[in-house]
Design an enzyme around this catalytic site. Structure first.
Site, mmCIF file in Angstrom:
data_model
loop_
_atom_site.group_PDB
_atom_site.id
_atom_site.type_symbol
_atom_site.label_atom_id
_atom_site.label_comp_id
_atom_site.label_asym_id
_atom_site.label_seq_id
_atom_site.Cartn_x
_atom_site.Cartn_y
_atom_site.Cartn_z
ATOM 1 N N ASP A 12 0.832 -1.206 0.000
ATOM 2 C CA ASP A 12 0.000 0.000 0.000
ATOM 3 C C ASP A 12 0.866 1.255 0.000
ATOM 4 O O ASP A 12 1.752 1.407 0.849
ATOM 5 C CB ASP A 12 -0.893 0.039 1.244
ATOM 6 C CG ASP A 12 -2.043 -0.941 1.167
ATOM 7 O OD1 ASP A 12 -2.220 -1.562 0.104
ATOM 8 O OD2 ASP A 12 -2.753 -1.089 2.176
ATOM 9 N N GLY A 40 -6.464 -9.543 2.281
ATOM 10 C CA GLY A 40 -6.060 -10.826 2.833
ATOM 11 C C GLY A 40 -5.007 -10.702 3.912
ATOM 12 O O GLY A 40 -5.146 -11.238 5.013
ATOM 13 N N ASN A 42 -4.151 -8.080 5.642
ATOM 14 C CA ASN A 42 -4.703 -7.365 6.797
ATOM 15 C C ASN A 42 -5.507 -8.301 7.691
ATOM 16 O O ASN A 42 -5.388 -8.278 8.925
ATOM 17 C CB ASN A 42 -5.605 -6.221 6.341
ATOM 18 C CG ASN A 42 -4.854 -5.124 5.621
ATOM 19 O OD1 ASN A 42 -3.640 -4.995 5.748
ATOM 20 N ND2 ASN A 42 -5.580 -4.326 4.851
ATOM 21 N N GLU A 136 -10.226 -10.356 -3.830
ATOM 22 C CA GLU A 136 -9.116 -9.731 -4.547
ATOM 23 C C GLU A 136 -8.235 -10.767 -5.240
ATOM 24 O O GLU A 136 -7.232 -10.403 -5.848
ATOM 25 C CB GLU A 136 -8.272 -8.878 -3.587
ATOM 26 C CG GLU A 136 -9.014 -7.643 -3.089
ATOM 27 C CD GLU A 136 -8.190 -6.784 -2.150
ATOM 28 O OE1 GLU A 136 -8.537 -5.609 -1.995
ATOM 29 O OE2 GLU A 136 -7.202 -7.282 -1.560
ATOM 30 N N ALA A 214 -20.068 4.280 10.857
ATOM 31 C CA ALA A 214 -20.172 5.005 12.126
ATOM 32 C C ALA A 214 -21.373 4.578 12.960
ATOM 33 O O ALA A 214 -21.492 4.962 14.130
ATOM 34 C CB ALA A 214 -20.236 6.501 11.860
ATOM 35 N N ASP A 243 -11.212 -4.834 7.591
ATOM 36 C CA ASP A 243 -10.410 -6.055 7.709
ATOM 37 C C ASP A 243 -10.156 -6.397 9.173
ATOM 38 O O ASP A 243 -10.150 -7.571 9.553
ATOM 39 C CB ASP A 243 -9.078 -5.882 6.978
ATOM 40 C CG ASP A 243 -9.270 -5.625 5.495
ATOM 41 O OD1 ASP A 243 -10.239 -6.151 4.926
ATOM 42 O OD2 ASP A 243 -8.450 -4.894 4.908
#
Length: 291
Positions: A12, A40, A42, A136, A214, A243
């Site tokens: 990232d 994945g 994470n 993903e 939230a 995640d």
């Protein structure tokens, strides 16, 4: 009881920005962080930090061996991570001043898995173990099929949501994690409430867990409906919060907690995560969540 997480591994690049880049605009970022990510990876770290045994199935470029070291340091079993010539998956993430994020994703090595390798990894699981999936990687249908043959429980987080998800054998999913938008897309409606009703009817044997941002999260199945509020915190970055939620919820179920207690623990963990920057670096440890 253990978990095999068949999931993406990304690098990232997280840019702090005043606002998301508009078409035709050149924008200077205020800060750049390069960290391990991918839904994945994470979720594997979240599972490990929540206190369960997790083995990660994935692939990265040969030059990115530091990723294996990082996962191993976080108590993730990396024996099924393959080093390949394809570029590692990566994401370009913008985080604005209100802590919202915008993500551009490149699949890379997350999209090269063979049916044979997937089945070989799942064959090591025992009846009652868990297979965790996101959307993903390629081969999700093969993984679900192999898990069912093996008598393995399946948890699925269909993110990012694509049209192909509705064509997967979702009747074979034990635990389905979605946010409100994903639920509405999967159900074919604009209403999250209507989506909940449709998905409960369509997948009557599946426990549905919906995150509400939230507003907290809810769990719905044929036998129970639980909704809990979010924790009051000041968010700085929502990347990785979902995640964190998935990892801590699944870990809590494996550790024998009730659905309500698992939901509360997952909400608490993700509430901590949004107060920190980054994806995997923001995931709390079990002791922090308990405190």
């Amino acid at each position: 009881m253990k978990v095999l997480n068949f999931g993406s591994i990304n690098i990232d690049k997280v840019y702090q920005v005043s606002h998301f880049v508009r078409p035709g605009e050149t924008l200077s970022a205020e800060k750049l962080d390069v960290v391990l990510g991918g839904k994945g990876a994470n979720q594997s770290i979240a599972l490990a930090r929540a206190g369960v045994q997790v083995k990660h199935f994935g692939a990265i470029n040969r030059s990115d061996g530091w990723i294996i070291d990082y996962l191993a340091e976080n108590q993730v079993d990396t024996s099924w991570i393959e080093l390949v010539d394809s570029p590692s998956g990566h994401a370009i993430i913008q985080v604005d001043q209100s802590a919202e994020n915008s993500i551009l994703l490149f699949g890379g090595a997350n999209r090269i898995f063979s049916r044979e390798r997937i089945r070989a990894a799942i064959s090591e699981l025992d009846t009652g173990d868990w297979l965790l999936l996101q959307n993903e990687c390629n081969g999700i249908d093969w993984a679900i099929e192999a898990a069912r043959e093996q008598g393995v429980n399946v948890a699925f987080n269909p993110a990012p949501m694509t049209p192909e998800v509705s064509r997967l054998p979702l009747d074979d999913i034990d635990l389905l994690f979605v946010n409100q938008i994903e639920a509405a897309d999967l159900a074919g409606t604009d209403s999250a409430q209507e989506a909940l009703r449709i998905l409960n009817e369509r997948y009557a044997e599946t426990t549905l867990v919906m995150t509400l941002g939230a507003e907290g999260a809810l769990l719905s199945s044929s036998s129970e409906h639980i909704r809990l509020p979010a924790k009051p915190v000041k968010a700085v970055d929502t990347t990785g919060a979902g995640d964190t939620f998935v990892g801590f919820f699944l870990a809590s179920i494996i550790q024998g907690l009730s659905h309500e207690a698992s939901l509360n623990r997952a909400i608490t963990a993700s509430s901590i995560a949004v107060t920190r920057h980054g994806a995997s670096p923001s995931i709390p440890y079990s002791t922090e969540v308990t405190e």
